[in-house]
Design an enzyme around this catalytic site. Structure first.
Site, PDB file in Angstrom:
ATOM      1  N   ASN A   9       0.909  -1.301   0.051  1.00 53.89           N
ATOM      2  CA  ASN A   9      -0.017  -0.011   0.000  1.00 53.89           C
ATOM      3  C   ASN A   9       0.972   1.132  -0.006  1.00 53.89           C
ATOM      4  O   ASN A   9       1.550   1.575   0.975  1.00 53.89           O
ATOM      5  CB  ASN A   9      -0.864  -0.173   1.267  1.00 53.89           C
ATOM      6  N   LYS A  11       0.145   4.051  -0.512  1.00 59.26           N
ATOM      7  CA  LYS A  11      -0.380   5.341   0.331  1.00 59.26           C
ATOM      8  C   LYS A  11      -0.362   6.571  -0.519  1.00 59.26           C
ATOM      9  O   LYS A  11      -0.150   6.502  -1.865  1.00 59.26           O
ATOM     10  CB  LYS A  11      -0.106   5.674   1.726  1.00 59.26           C
ATOM     11  N   HIS A  97      -9.375   1.180   5.040  1.00 58.40           N
ATOM     12  CA  HIS A  97      -8.010   1.112   5.397  1.00 58.40           C
ATOM     13  C   HIS A  97      -8.420   2.076   6.808  1.00 58.40           C
ATOM     14  O   HIS A  97      -9.068   3.250   6.739  1.00 58.40           O
ATOM     15  CB  HIS A  97      -6.964   1.733   4.591  1.00 58.40           C
ATOM     16  N   GLU A  99      -6.701   4.777   8.071  1.00 60.43           N
ATOM     17  CA  GLU A  99      -6.479   6.135   7.486  1.00 60.43           C
ATOM     18  C   GLU A  99      -7.918   6.579   6.815  1.00 60.43           C
ATOM     19  O   GLU A  99      -8.328   7.785   7.133  1.00 60.43           O
ATOM     20  CB  GLU A  99      -5.318   6.129   6.536  1.00 60.43           C
ATOM     21  N   GLU A 169      -5.285  -5.288  10.507  1.00 61.89           N
ATOM     22  CA  GLU A 169      -4.462  -4.361  10.745  1.00 61.89           C
ATOM     23  C   GLU A 169      -4.756  -3.650  11.913  1.00 61.89           C
ATOM     24  O   GLU A 169      -5.325  -2.488  12.254  1.00 61.89           O
ATOM     25  CB  GLU A 169      -4.427  -3.209   9.819  1.00 61.89           C
ATOM     26  N   GLY A 175       2.497   2.227  10.756  1.00 69.62           N
ATOM     27  CA  GLY A 175       3.413   3.188  10.607  1.00 69.62           C
ATOM     28  C   GLY A 175       4.120   3.495  11.961  1.00 69.62           C
ATOM     29  O   GLY A 175       4.823   4.701  11.806  1.00 69.62           O
ATOM     30  N   SER A 215       3.674  -2.462  10.146  1.00 70.73           N
ATOM     31  CA  SER A 215       5.022  -2.425  10.426  1.00 70.73           C
ATOM     32  C   SER A 215       5.577  -3.906  10.155  1.00 70.73           C
ATOM     33  O   SER A 215       6.571  -4.133  10.888  1.00 70.73           O
ATOM     34  CB  SER A 215       5.521  -1.975  11.996  1.00 70.73           C
ATOM     35  N   GLY A 236       2.723  -1.216   4.275  1.00 72.88           N
ATOM     36  CA  GLY A 236       2.937   0.040   3.763  1.00 72.88           C
ATOM     37  C   GLY A 236       4.303   0.636   3.575  1.00 72.88           C
ATOM     38  O   GLY A 236       4.829   0.406   2.430  1.00 72.88           O
TER      39      GLY A 236
END
Ligand code: PEP
Length: 253
Positions: A9, A11, A97, A99, A169, A175, A215, A236
């Site tokens: 991903n 992003k 996701h 985010e 996740e 992250g 991570s 990510g």
């Protein structure tokens, strides 16, 4: 048996030329190096998708988007439809996701609609679920995940559900450099599979690909992917570096 998938991903990272550069490196490495992963996927920003699909022809890497609008088409300035994503040759779309849930207020109800539209357009949703740190500390993580499943995807019939990829996740691991331990991840993946079996049946549960994200890196991927109910990863930061991403793709070896 279920497919082993590693999906990157990107992003909102990598401009057009940078993206094409990283993707070219990935497809060449995946071509030359044996991997136990059955499908490597890069979910890029929309602007890259068409070109990445062209580059990927003849290689074993698929391309996905990171979002799609719930409507088929219409007056939604700035949005991109599932049909448009399909028309440039993508195969997957990340839905839900954390985010998107956090910064764009996407609810389970909205995500259920997005999932329907993505499936209707013959794309595979990578549907993300996971608890925040606060929810884990309050021991609410199992309830949160169950609600995300029930409200987000359990309205699908078994045939539709079979096209879905799930990604667990934990928000506190995305992250942050803090990875869930393989025991923590396995515990939740087994719980998700049990819930799928209760809703549908054991066969559906056993054939659902459930990815871990948060991570994940070349050092911890093999241990995570070695767990019985972890079928790959949603990656990510490490997907922005071709060597790191391909080393994760190879973690099943
Ligand atoms: C993600 O954004 O889906 C993710 C897992 O990010 P990272 O690997 O950087 O934690």
């Amino acid at each position: 048996m279920r497919k082993k998938i590693v999906a990157g991903n990107w992003k909102m990272n990598l401009d057009y030329n940078e993206g094409l550069g990283v993707f070219s490196e990935i497809i060449n490495m995946v071509k030359d190096e044996a991997t136990g992963t059955q499908e490597a996927v890069i979910c890029s920003p929309f602007i890259h998708i068409h070109s990445l699909v062209q580059l990927a022809k003849g290689y074993k890497v698929a391309v996905g988007a990171q979002n799609a609008h719930q409507a088929e088409s219409g007056a939604y300035t700035g949005e991109t439809s599932a049909k448009m994503i399909k028309s440039v040759g993508a195969a997957y779309v990340i839905i839900g996701h954390s985010e998107r849930r956090q910064y764009f207020g996407e609810s389970n109800e909205l995500l259920a609609k997005k999932t329907d539209t993505v499936l209707k357009n013959d794309l595979r949703p990578i549907f993300c679920i996971g608890e925040t740190l606060q929810e884990r500390e309050a021991n609410a993580h199992f309830d949160v995940i169950k609600t995300q499943l029930v409200e987000g995807v359990f309205h699908l019939d078994a045939a539709q559900f079979a096209k879905l990829v799930l990604a667990y996740e934990p928000v506190w691991a995305i992250g942050t450099g803090v990875t869930a331990t393989s025991a923590q991840a396995q515990e939740i993946h087994a719980f998700i599979r049990k819930e799928i079996a209760a809703k549908y049946n054991q066969e559906v549960a056993d054939s659902t690909t459930i990815l871990y994200g948060g991570s994940c890196n070349p050092k911890n991927a093999a241990e995570l992917f070695g767990c019985a109910d972890i079928d790959g990863g949603l990656i990510g930061g490490a997907s922005l570096k071709s060597r790191d991403f391909v080393d994760i793709v190879k973690a099943f070896n």
